[in-house]
Scaffold this active site. Structure first.
Site, PDB file in Angstrom:
ATOM      1  N   LYS A   1       0.839  -1.201   0.000  1.00 13.77           N
ATOM      2  CA  LYS A   1       0.000   0.000   0.000  1.00 13.77           C
ATOM      3  C   LYS A   1       0.878   1.256   0.000  1.00 13.77           C
ATOM      4  O   LYS A   1       2.006   1.211   0.483  1.00 13.77           O
ATOM      5  CB  LYS A   1      -0.848   0.035   1.274  1.00 13.77           C
ATOM      6  CG  LYS A   1      -1.984  -0.963   1.314  1.00 13.77           C
ATOM      7  CD  LYS A   1      -2.753  -0.830   2.626  1.00 13.77           C
ATOM      8  CE  LYS A   1      -3.893  -1.828   2.703  1.00 13.77           C
ATOM      9  NZ  LYS A   1      -4.924  -1.642   1.687  1.00 13.77           N
TER      10      LYS A   1
ATOM     11  N   ARG B   1     -10.347 -11.468   2.224  1.00 10.40           N
ATOM     12  CA  ARG B   1     -11.198 -12.541   1.685  1.00 10.40           C
ATOM     13  C   ARG B   1     -10.491 -13.892   1.751  1.00 10.40           C
ATOM     14  O   ARG B   1     -11.129 -14.933   1.866  1.00 10.40           O
ATOM     15  CB  ARG B   1     -11.619 -12.170   0.254  1.00 10.40           C
ATOM     16  CG  ARG B   1     -10.505 -12.111  -0.740  1.00 10.40           C
ATOM     17  CD  ARG B   1     -10.854 -11.308  -1.991  1.00 10.40           C
ATOM     18  NE  ARG B   1     -10.865  -9.859  -1.741  1.00 10.40           N
ATOM     19  CZ  ARG B   1     -11.153  -8.950  -2.651  1.00 10.40           C
ATOM     20  NH1 ARG B   1     -11.490  -9.312  -3.884  1.00 10.40           N
ATOM     21  NH2 ARG B   1     -11.137  -7.671  -2.360  1.00 10.40           N
TER      22      ARG B   1
HETATM   23  N1  BES Z   1      -8.066  -3.689   4.512  1.00 11.94           N
HETATM   24  C1  BES Z   1      -8.278  -3.282   3.180  1.00 11.94           C
HETATM   25  C2  BES Z   1      -9.585  -2.532   2.984  1.00 11.94           C
HETATM   26  C3  BES Z   1      -9.704  -1.202   3.672  1.00 11.94           C
HETATM   27  C4  BES Z   1      -9.419  -0.035   2.993  1.00 11.94           C
HETATM   28  C5  BES Z   1     -10.160  -1.123   4.972  1.00 11.94           C
HETATM   29  C6  BES Z   1      -9.561   1.182   3.621  1.00 11.94           C
HETATM   30  C7  BES Z   1     -10.293   0.095   5.601  1.00 11.94           C
HETATM   31  C8  BES Z   1     -10.000   1.248   4.917  1.00 11.94           C
HETATM   32  C9  BES Z   1      -8.300  -4.498   2.261  1.00 11.94           C
HETATM   33  O1  BES Z   1      -7.509  -5.566   2.663  1.00 11.94           O
HETATM   34  C10 BES Z   1      -7.781  -4.071   0.935  1.00 11.94           C
HETATM   35  O2  BES Z   1      -6.639  -3.724   0.869  1.00 11.94           O
HETATM   36  N2  BES Z   1      -8.615  -4.107  -0.087  1.00 11.94           N
HETATM   37  C11 BES Z   1      -8.241  -3.697  -1.368  1.00 11.94           C
HETATM   38  C12 BES Z   1      -8.726  -4.718  -2.352  1.00 11.94           C
HETATM   39  C13 BES Z   1      -8.152  -4.575  -3.742  1.00 11.94           C
HETATM   40  C14 BES Z   1      -6.673  -4.863  -3.722  1.00 11.94           C
HETATM   41  C15 BES Z   1      -8.865  -5.528  -4.660  1.00 11.94           C
HETATM   42  C16 BES Z   1      -8.886  -2.351  -1.639  1.00 11.94           C
HETATM   43  O3  BES Z   1      -9.991  -2.101  -1.149  1.00 11.94           O
HETATM   44  O4  BES Z   1      -8.254  -1.516  -2.279  1.00 11.94           O
HETATM   45 MN    MN Z   2      -5.508  -5.385   1.997  1.00 11.27          MN
END
Ligand code: BES
Ligand code: MN
Ligand code: ZN
Length: 483
Positions: A260, A334
């Site tokens: 990230k 997931r």
């Molecule tokens: N933990 C994150 C989702 C999240 C984002 C929670 C902001 C709280 C605040 C999750 O694991 C994630 O990174 N999801 C990605 C999925 C994508 C890579 C398909 C996302 O939402 O960008």
């Molecule tokens: Mn994630």
């Protein structure tokens, strides 16, 4: 916070702030009317007016709390009014808050006490230099009740709820260097004192079960992945089919190799809020001795980049036997839920499963910061969740599971892939989990939008960890699945 229910006639302790409810447009006479007129206080919802040492009362301060029109003043309104009163005087230097309600019945008096308990939550264990005058000074709340014994009895299950919410909020607030999977597991193991049965599985046990999907996520972390299984058997028939809850417990989500951006990454300490909510739910069910058999499953991992971390393109085999091609290591929640949900239905054959997860940024794009997303393959379960969410003030919005989107997570080389691209990102994430439910009635709550609030706009929720989910699930269980 010390809570007491008292008779109206009981003398006020020294250093007391007295809070009084005012309906919108109600006439205030004498000096109070003057004070209101001089400050634009009309009794509107959320307004407060703090009056110093008014003539005719023993109180050091009088706080008028606006609650809007009488017909809109319900149990949640009472909680919010009590919480606003607390907010107005918490750091005033006074030590007691006394709340007078228009109706001194036991139920509403208890809800006022809950409002103060929730509003006075604070995560301050790491502040070592806060000046005394900045710290809350109110240590005791007295709620005026016609029948204080009845009010205390009505408050018992709400005190259990407040305790559980503090537990959840603490877990969510803890930094990831303190709260890693094994530490999270230790903290839920300690809930056995409430009468819960808690089992903890480590990596060798999960390896044996074939949980390649969950284990792949934790593979890059020096912290061992854990699966916590919490059981509360409160039904008359201890063998009756349980209801089940599953939580995403990513103690820190760097994104892994699909790392990230730095900006805001600190928020990913609360990527375990789903697991914390499930733990809090089990806490309150045990705390109030709910007449239900319930199971809580927490998938606890840390998602780190490392020489041993899983790569985009890797294929893992889940406990269900289904294989998953990893496209993005940041779509890890997931993967954790795939094995936790499968394990849940395989071992416990529950009536239904509800999973909670801070699963996608896409749910924030879709619903904003006040609503969580609700996906369900069962109409009754969905209706029960939405009804409970409305009653408890934890807003939830039904989202679709459109069959034509299912192919978006088909893979060229495995049974599925772990992302379906940006369009409908929260939906395809839900549909991924659906592939591990084995047809059991199931709902998925995407709480990425509601687990953390800064700033918070609700007086019973201080900035930070909200504890979202505990209240609504507790309400649903109490109203639909007990006895
Ligand atoms: N933990 C994150 C989702 C999240 C984002 C929670 C902001 C709280 C605040 C999750 O694991 C994630 O990174 N999801 C990605 C999925 C994508 C890579 C398909 C996302 O939402 O960008
Ligand atoms: Mn994630
Ligand atoms: Zn995550």
């Amino acid at each position: 916070m010390d809570i007491e229910f008292v008779a109206a006639a009981q003398a006020l302790p020294a250093k007391t702030a007295l809070a009084r409810i005012v309906f919108e447009g109600a006439a205030l006479d004498g000096p109070l009317g003057q004070a209101a007129a001089a400050s634009r206080f009309t009794g509107g919802k959320g307004q407060t007016l703090d009056v110093l040492a008014p003539a005719g009362t023993e109180a050091a301060r009088l706080v008028l709390v606006g609650v809007g029109k009488p017909d809109g003043f319900d149990a949640l309104g009472v909680e919010h009014a009590a919480a606003s009163a607390y907010g107005a005087v918490k750091a005033s230097g006074l030590t007691t808050l006394r709340i007078e309600l228009p109706d001194a019945g036991p139920e509403l008096a208890a809800r006022a006490a809950l409002g103060v308990r929730l509003a006075s939550y604070r995560f301050d264990k790491y502040r070592t230099k806060e000046p005394a005058e900045k710290k809350p000074s109110i240590v005791k709340t007295e709620v005026v009740a016609g029948d204080s014994t009845a009010a205390l009895a009505a408050f018992a299950p709400l005190a259990a709820l407040a305790d559980a919410l503090s537990f959840t909020r603490d877990l969510v607030s803890e930094p990831a260097n303190v709260l890693y999977p094994a530490e999270f597991a230790r903290r839920v193991k300690a809930l056995e004192t409430l009468g819960l049965e808690v089992e903890i599985l480590g990596e060798p046990e999960m390896m044996k079960l074939g949980m390649g999907s969950l284990l792949g996520v934790g593979q890059g972390s020096i912290r061992e992945s854990q699966l916590a299984i919490l059981r509360w058997n409160g039904a008359a028939d201890k063998k009756a089919q349980p209801i089940a809850f599953v939580g995403k417990g990513v103690c820190f989500d760097t994104g892994g190799i699909s790392i990230k951006p730095a900006d805001g990454m600190e928020d990913m300490k609360w990527d375990m809020a789903g697991a914390a909510a499930v733990a809090g739910l089990m806490h309150v069910l045990a705390g109030r001795k709910a007449k239900v058999n319930a199971v809580g499953i927490l998938g606890l991992v840390e998602n780190m980049p490392d020489g041993n971390a899983q790569r985009p393109g890797d294929v893992v085999t889940s406990m269900s036997g289904q294989t998953i091609e990893i496209i993005n290591t940041d779509a890890e929640g997931r993967l954790v839920l795939a094995d936790a949900v499968w394990y849940c239905q395989d071992r416990f054959k529950p009536k239904f499963m509800v999973d909670l997860a801070t699963l996608t940024g896409a749910i924030i794009v879709a619903l904003g910061n006040d609503l969580a997303g609700c996906y369900a393959n069962d109409e009754t379960l969905a209706a029960n969740l939405i009804a409970a969410s409305n009653t408890e003030g934890e807003p939830l919005w039904r989202m679709p599971l459109p069959a034509q989107y299912d192919k978006n997570i088909d893979s060229m080389i495995a049974d599925m892939k772990n992302t379906g691209g940006r369009p409908g990102g929260s939906i395809t994430a839900a549909m991924f989990i659906q592939r591990f439910t084995n047809g059991v009635p199931w709902a998925h709550l995407d709480i990425a939008s509601t687990a953390w609030k800064k700033p918070s706009s609700v007086p019973t929720i201080p900035d930070g960890a909200t504890g979202y989910g505990v209240r609504l699930l507790n309400r649903m269980v109490a109203e639909k699945y007990e006895g």
